[in-house]
Design an enzyme around this catalytic site. Sequence first.
Site, short mmCIF file in Angstrom:
data_model
loop_
_atom_site.label_atom_id
_atom_site.label_comp_id
_atom_site.label_asym_id
_atom_site.label_seq_id
_atom_site.Cartn_x
_atom_site.Cartn_y
_atom_site.Cartn_z
N LYS A 140 0.80 -1.27 -0.20
CA LYS A 140 -0.10 0.06 -0.07
C LYS A 140 0.80 1.32 0.06
O LYS A 140 1.99 1.19 0.68
CB LYS A 140 -0.97 -0.07 1.20
CG LYS A 140 -2.01 -0.96 1.24
CD LYS A 140 -2.96 -0.81 2.41
CE LYS A 140 -4.14 -1.91 2.30
NZ LYS A 140 -4.93 -1.87 3.50
N HIS A 143 0.92 6.79 3.39
CA HIS A 143 -0.31 7.87 3.63
C HIS A 143 0.19 8.65 4.97
O HIS A 143 1.01 8.41 5.53
CB HIS A 143 -1.40 7.19 3.56
CG HIS A 143 -1.81 6.21 4.62
ND1 HIS A 143 -1.77 6.65 6.01
CD2 HIS A 143 -2.03 5.16 4.56
CE1 HIS A 143 -2.02 5.67 6.59
NE2 HIS A 143 -2.17 4.51 5.94
N HIS A 146 1.01 6.84 8.16
CA HIS A 146 2.35 6.84 8.54
C HIS A 146 3.19 7.87 8.60
O HIS A 146 4.35 7.82 9.35
CB HIS A 146 2.71 5.85 7.01
CG HIS A 146 2.02 4.76 6.83
ND1 HIS A 146 1.47 4.35 5.75
CD2 HIS A 146 1.29 3.70 7.67
CE1 HIS A 146 0.57 3.41 5.90
NE2 HIS A 146 0.62 3.08 7.09
#
Length: 266
Positions: A140, A143, A146
């Site tokens: 993933k 974003h 994080h």
Amino acid sequence: MQMACYFRRAIASQLSRVLGPPEETFITAVSAVPVSKKRQSADFRVSVSSLIENGCIESSADIQAQTAELAHQLKCDTVVDEIGVGHGTIHFKINRSLLAERVLQKVFNDGPHFGVKSELFHQRPKGRTVVEFSSPNIAKKFHVGHLRSTIIGNFIANLKEALGNSVTRINYLGDWGMQFGLLGAGFQQFGSEEQLKANPLQHLFDVYVQVNKAAEDDENVKNNAQEFFRRLENGNSQALSLWRHFREISIEEYARIYKVWKVLQR
């Protein structure tokens, strides 16, 4: 902090000259005054009560008078511009030109290590600190959630290290769960090796969105995802190989981001 120690020691030297004990005795008694946005304040202060408690001076019935008398014996010099009296405290305002000169000199000399060395840290207990941070979900895109964990975690790790602790940074990149079952089954159905090579995380994201939508309308897709995850949990070599492949390409992308931010490099 280095500058604070320099000015703190200069004030301690004056106290030593007037009261007698060596300046080391007074270092911890000289405290920095928090900066106020509402009004101008002194830079450092000394509590007469703390001097009494440490045995530097004898107790008096009138601490305020004792404070004023001690302040009168202290002199302004090239380091201290102003000396004032508060409620049981002596306030010191330092020479701003000298402060600017010494700060710029230390910044130039110490570079990235500026602010790390301090006399106040010498006696602090040292230990081992483990900081687990960042830990994005593999396959993933990185974003904002994080980003927050990465910045705060890296700050804590750097701070603990500067204080002399042995710091272990942990960035766990090995999660799996039912969402990975969906991705694994989805890639087998919708994935493209060509698109995976061209734009890995974007393609995996697109596959994940596509398979989630398909699972809402097709029970077989959901069953395939559950089966893929079951195989992963049971150590199926094909399922594990796909998981490792997605993990490796995720780490490559995250490493590029960490390098730009200069985090998790030690």
